[in-house]
Structures are given as C-alpha cells and as structure tokens.
Design an enzyme around this catalytic site. Structure first.
Site, PDB file in Angstrom:
ATOM      1  N   GLY A 195       0.704  -1.240  -0.016  1.00  0.00           N
ATOM      2  CA  GLY A 195      -0.004   0.074  -0.030  1.00  0.00           C
ATOM      3  C   GLY A 195       0.746   1.232   0.012  1.00  0.00           C
ATOM      4  N   CYS A 227      -6.963  -6.899   3.429  1.00  0.00           N
ATOM      5  CA  CYS A 227      -6.995  -6.084   2.015  1.00  0.00           C
ATOM      6  C   CYS A 227      -8.474  -5.950   1.153  1.00  0.00           C
ATOM      7  CB  CYS A 227      -5.801  -6.623   0.987  1.00  0.00           C
ATOM      8  SG  CYS A 227      -4.127  -6.719   1.830  1.00  0.00           S
TER       9      CYS A 227
END
Length: 264
Positions: free
Chosen positions: A186, A215
């Site tokens: 990320g 996620c």
C-alpha cells in the site's frame, strides 16, 4: 539512477511502534522533498497493529472492536507485527509521476526475494502485492464435502469468512490450495515523493489476519515464507536479499513511467 540508502529501524526486541515509524516516514519524506537526503528505504518489524487504508469498508474491520489505526496510504485493512519484514521506500519519482510503475517495481523486488528461497510468486490481476498462486479449482481439496463450485464466496459478495468456520479463515488458504498473499503493498505519493510500501510475511502468526477481511479480499488468503517452505525462516535471513533486490529495482534502475499502448 540515484543514490539510495537503507535505514534499519528495529527488529526483534527493538520492534518499532507503528506511530513512531509513521512519524519517521513523514520526517524523512519532508527531508527527501527538500533534497536534504537521498532516496531512503526504512526497514523494520512492527509491534502488532491493524492499519486501514483509505478504501477500507467498515465491515472489513475486526468484529471484536480491536483498535485500528487509519492511515493515509492506498489499499484497505491489513495487519503488521512480529515475523513480518516491513519496508517504507521514500523516493522522489520522475515526472510525470506514475504511482502504478512504483508499485510494480516493489512487486518485482519482492517476487525476486521470494525466488531466492525457491518460492514461485506472481502478481494477480487487479490485486496489488505478491501472491503464491493456488491450484486449479478442480484440484483443490474438499472441506466439509464442499467444492469451490458450491463455496458461498463464489456467489455472495457479502460472505464473511470470519463467521463461517476455520475452513474459510485467510490463514488456512494454503490448506485450501487457494491463491494466497505473501506480501501486501500500500503506497502513497505526495509532492512526487513516495511513502508507505510493503509487508513481506516471513514467519508471522498469520491467524492475526483472521480477525479482518485482509485487503478487503474474501475469496483468497495469506501465507508466509515459513509456511510455504515448511521450515522456520527468519527476518535476519531475508534482510540481505530484500536490500539487494530493492537496490536493483529502486536504486540502480532508471525510474520511468510505464509505457502505455495508445488506444485504437
């Protein structure tokens, strides 16, 4: 090619609190934007923590109210903690800034790290990070007499594996021979400089992911180097390979945006 340096912030008994590392990221980011320091990658192991990116949905958070730190990166919710090698490359990108090109370079580096240990990994279309691919559906083991054709996750986008028994837990994806993420990613780019980065599962307790929808993905799971190899792998073993391949793709490569085929 530009100068590139690594800073090992802390591992083992010196694991780093997430807020401390986040504050250090912002300090280094400001210094890199001002050209006071070269491109820098912070490497560390965190104390246990759940962090949620900007796209995290409320129903993906822990059901038991476990605290979560909301952060300014992309992606959704994940876990950091012991046994996980975390890297935060803080790098000035060329213009026009291409965030996806930076993400792909990080994926390339971690795919190469896994290959050093004999683990074949790849990307999965539409899902950031590095994955160990599962078996074809027809070759996967059955659980409770079910095959994936009858798996509720295949038809119900709201299916919650946390409420349906351990056979659906993200940490058991290897037993189900499903796709499983070995390295989460990320990132954020502010003022042309990157922040956040990757979390490579070396030897963590992957059941920590079972409290969340990691996620935001309901039909796959998580794994680690140790699980895939069937032996204990340490962060100390992995660090030199991580630095080697990050240096190759971030420090020694010519950074450039992706070449996109023109629409016809």
């Amino acid at each position: 090619m530009s100068e590139f340096q690594f800073v090992r912030m802390g591992f083992g008994e010196d694991r780093v609190d997430y807020q401390v590392a986040w504050d250090e990221q912002r300090r280094v980011h400001a210094a890199r934007f001002a050209d006071e320091i070269p491109d820098t990658c912070l490497l560390l192991e965190h104390l246990p923590v759940y962090t949620a990116g900007r796209r995290t949905a409320p129903e993906e958070r822990p059901l038991d109210g476990t605290p979560v730190i909301d952060v300014d990166r992309g992606g959704k919710i994940t876990w950091h903690g012991p046994g996980q090698l975390v890297g935060y490359p803080i790098q000035k990108l060329p213009r026009p800034v291409d965030v996806i090109a930076h993400l792909r370079r990080l994926e390339d580096a971690m795919i190469a790290v896994c290959a050093e240990f004999g683990i074949a990994t790849s990307r999965v279309e539409g899902r950031a990070g590095v994955w160990v691919l599962g078996d074809p559906v027809e070759d996967r083991p059955r659980f409770g007499g079910l095959t994936l054709d009858f798996d509720p996750r295949s038809t119900d986008p709201e299916f919650d594996p946390r409420l349906n028994g351990p056979e659906y837990a993200p940490s058991n994806a290897g037993q189900r021979a499903e796709d499983r993420k070995i390295c989460a990613m990320g990132i954020r780019v502010a003022k042309g400089v990157t922040m956040h980065g990757f979390a490579l599962n070396v030897n963590p307790d992957t059941s920590e992911f079972d409290k969340i929808i990691p996620c935001g993905i309901r039909d796959a799971g998580v794994t680690s180097l140790s699980y895939e190899l069937g032996r204990e792998v340490t962060i100390e073993e992995v660090l030199p390979f991580a630095e080697k391949h990050l240096q190759a793709v971030l420090g020694e490569a010519e950074l450039r945006p992706r070449e996109v085929e023109p629409a016809v």
